[in-house]
Write a protein that holds these residues in place. Structure first.
Motif, PDB file in Angstrom:
ATOM      1  N   THR A   1       1.070  -1.207  -0.068  1.00  0.00           N
ATOM      2  CA  THR A   1      -0.023   0.125  -0.023  1.00  0.00           C
ATOM      3  C   THR A   1       0.991   1.334   0.054  1.00  0.00           C
ATOM      4  O   THR A   1       1.853   1.280   0.626  1.00  0.00           O
ATOM      5  N   TYR A   2       0.554   2.160  -0.908  1.00  0.00           N
ATOM      6  CA  TYR A   2       1.130   3.391  -0.931  1.00  0.00           C
ATOM      7  C   TYR A   2       0.510   4.771  -1.140  1.00  0.00           C
ATOM      8  O   TYR A   2      -0.740   4.426  -1.594  1.00  0.00           O
ATOM      9  N   LEU A   3       0.817   5.763  -0.530  1.00  0.00           N
ATOM     10  CA  LEU A   3       0.401   6.997  -0.552  1.00  0.00           C
ATOM     11  C   LEU A   3       0.829   8.097  -1.754  1.00  0.00           C
ATOM     12  O   LEU A   3       1.986   7.846  -1.920  1.00  0.00           O
ATOM     13  N   ALA A   4       0.038   8.085  -2.674  1.00  0.00           N
ATOM     14  CA  ALA A   4       0.038   8.829  -4.040  1.00  0.00           C
ATOM     15  C   ALA A   4       0.013  10.166  -4.189  1.00  0.00           C
ATOM     16  O   ALA A   4      -1.247  10.497  -3.661  1.00  0.00           O
ATOM     17  N   THR A   5       0.618  11.090  -4.367  1.00  0.00           N
ATOM     18  CA  THR A   5       0.281  12.534  -4.185  1.00  0.00           C
ATOM     19  C   THR A   5       0.801  13.016  -5.547  1.00  0.00           C
ATOM     20  O   THR A   5       1.995  13.026  -6.010  1.00  0.00           O
TER      21      THR A   5
END
Length: 168
Positions: A34-38
């Motif tokens: 799981t990754y935070l994409a910005t």
């Protein structure tokens, strides 16, 4: 005589270094988790002119497999409601997807243009340089309309800096 001994010793050291160098494994390149994409709209450009856009944050779940260090593929699923393929091209991770009805034509016709979005990113160190194995990735989120759409021989292109950070 002395040059021959030096060359032989140097050759032995180089050969030992090649044999003892750590090998990259295909699984080292697969992004899974799981990754935070910005996508940072504060630094966006539209057709190469700086113009702020809305920043976009979402959580991506990535599942990849690699057959070797240059052949990896898989799927990205975003909590924003879309899925797309992910692969490695020229040392970069690439995610491409289409955005139906991305842009409405200004000619009053009611027609819309599909946007072609691509994310390109690579692992980075805190200084921004390439760092294989990093939990942080940097790159670009680029969305391009179709040239000739809306009866204009021009296309809209929006670029934003992109960051991906592993959460688990």
């Amino acid at each position: 005589m002395r040059i021959g001994t030096t060359v032989t010793a140097l050759t032995a050291v180089v050969a030992a270094g090649v044999v003892l160098a750590p090998q990259a494994h295909a699984d080292d390149w697969a992004l899974n988790g799981t990754y935070l994409a910005t996508s940072n709209g504060d630094w966006a450009t539209t057709n190469e002119v700086r113009r702020n856009q809305a920043s976009v944050r979402s959580v991506w779940t990535i599942a990849m497999t690699c057959t070797n260090v240059v052949t990896c593929s898989g799927t990205v699923t975003s909590d924003a409601g879309w899925s797309a393929e992910i692969s490695i091209t020229n040392g970069e991770y690439v995610v491409k997807r289409d955005l139906p009805d991305w842009q409405r034509c200004a000619d009053g016709s009611g027609r819309t243009v599909t946007g072609h979005q691509s994310y390109r990113f690579f692992p980075v160190a805190p200084d921004g340089f390439l760092l294989p194995g990093s939990r942080v990735f940097a790159g670009f989120d680029k969305t391009t309309g179709e040239s000739g759409a809306c009866r204009l021989n021009d296309k809209v292109e929006i670029d934003m800096p992109f960051r991906l950070e592993k959460l688990d």
